[in-house]
Design a protein around this motif. Structure first.
Motif, PDB file in Angstrom:
ATOM      1  N   GLN A  23      36.633  40.024  49.685  1.00  0.00           N
ATOM      2  CA  GLN A  23      36.116  40.625  48.055  1.00  0.00           C
ATOM      3  C   GLN A  23      36.300  39.352  47.154  1.00  0.00           C
ATOM      4  O   GLN A  23      34.905  39.515  46.732  1.00  0.00           O
ATOM      5  CB  GLN A  23      37.535  41.808  47.923  1.00  0.00           C
ATOM      6  CG  GLN A  23      37.068  43.147  49.205  1.00  0.00           C
ATOM      7  CD  GLN A  23      38.564  44.362  47.714  1.00  0.00           C
ATOM      8  OE1 GLN A  23      39.175  43.372  47.761  1.00  0.00           O
ATOM      9  NE2 GLN A  23      38.442  45.722  49.104  1.00  0.00           N
ATOM     10  N   GLN A  27      32.831  38.693  45.590  1.00  0.00           N
ATOM     11  CA  GLN A  27      32.347  39.565  43.999  1.00  0.00           C
ATOM     12  C   GLN A  27      32.744  37.792  43.097  1.00  0.00           C
ATOM     13  O   GLN A  27      31.954  37.633  41.813  1.00  0.00           O
ATOM     14  CB  GLN A  27      34.198  39.608  43.242  1.00  0.00           C
ATOM     15  CG  GLN A  27      34.187  40.037  41.791  1.00  0.00           C
ATOM     16  CD  GLN A  27      35.621  41.089  41.745  1.00  0.00           C
ATOM     17  OE1 GLN A  27      36.486  40.565  42.190  1.00  0.00           O
ATOM     18  NE2 GLN A  27      35.445  40.937  39.854  1.00  0.00           N
ATOM     19  N   ASN A  31      29.292  36.811  40.323  1.00  0.00           N
ATOM     20  CA  ASN A  31      29.966  36.557  38.814  1.00  0.00           C
ATOM     21  C   ASN A  31      29.492  34.787  38.752  1.00  0.00           C
ATOM     22  O   ASN A  31      28.964  34.560  37.812  1.00  0.00           O
ATOM     23  CB  ASN A  31      31.195  36.393  39.263  1.00  0.00           C
ATOM     24  CG  ASN A  31      31.431  37.791  39.130  1.00  0.00           C
ATOM     25  OD1 ASN A  31      31.149  38.504  39.284  1.00  0.00           O
ATOM     26  ND2 ASN A  31      32.268  38.360  39.211  1.00  0.00           N
TER      27      ASN A  31
END
Length: 141
Positions: A23, A27, A31
């Motif tokens: 995760q 992510q 980003n």
């Protein structure tokens, strides 16, 4: 844009789940690409060493998010060093992940990885070397 390199250490939270690293990588890959941040993430199951590079405002915002992340023990996130950079040393906009055990003796002077006990320069160089030495089939997003 003013470029910086930052080194941050953290300790995983007690409620860490097996899928948390995936995760984090998923992510951060999205980003970091949006924010033009490159970097390396070292994790040995207990400690994190994060070495993001990019524009000063973007890296500061990333550090704020890291500091507030529930996956770190409360107040375990520690800014080790931040310095100006002429250009990014890690050319990928993706976050790379590596267990640092293979190089820790060289940069920390001992066998056990604990980024809180490393100098800022040693921690930054460890992160760079791990990022540069990634094999083609390593976990990278």
């Amino acid at each position: 844009m003013y470029q910086v390199s930052l080194v941050n250490a953290g300790t995983r939270a007690a409620d860490w789940k097996d899928n948390e690293m995936y995760q984090i990588l998923s992510q951060s890959g999205v980003n970091n690409k949006k924010s033009a941040i490159s970097g390396a993430l070292c994790f040995n199951g207990d400690f994190f060493l994060q070495c993001p590079e990019g524009g000063r405002a973007a890296v500061n915002e990333l550090y704020r998010r890291i500091h507030d992340d529930h996956r770190h023990l409360r107040m375990s996130s520690c800014l080790i060093t931040m310095k100006s950079a002429i250009a990014a040393s890690i050319n990928s906009t993706y976050c790379t992940y590596r267990d640092p055990e293979s190089l820790i003796l060289r940069y920390a002077g001992k066998k056990q990885f604990n980024p809180y006990e490393m100098s800022g320069e040693s921690a930054l160089r460890l992160g760079f070397e791990l990022a540069f030495s990634l094999p083609e089939d390593s976990l990278q997003l």
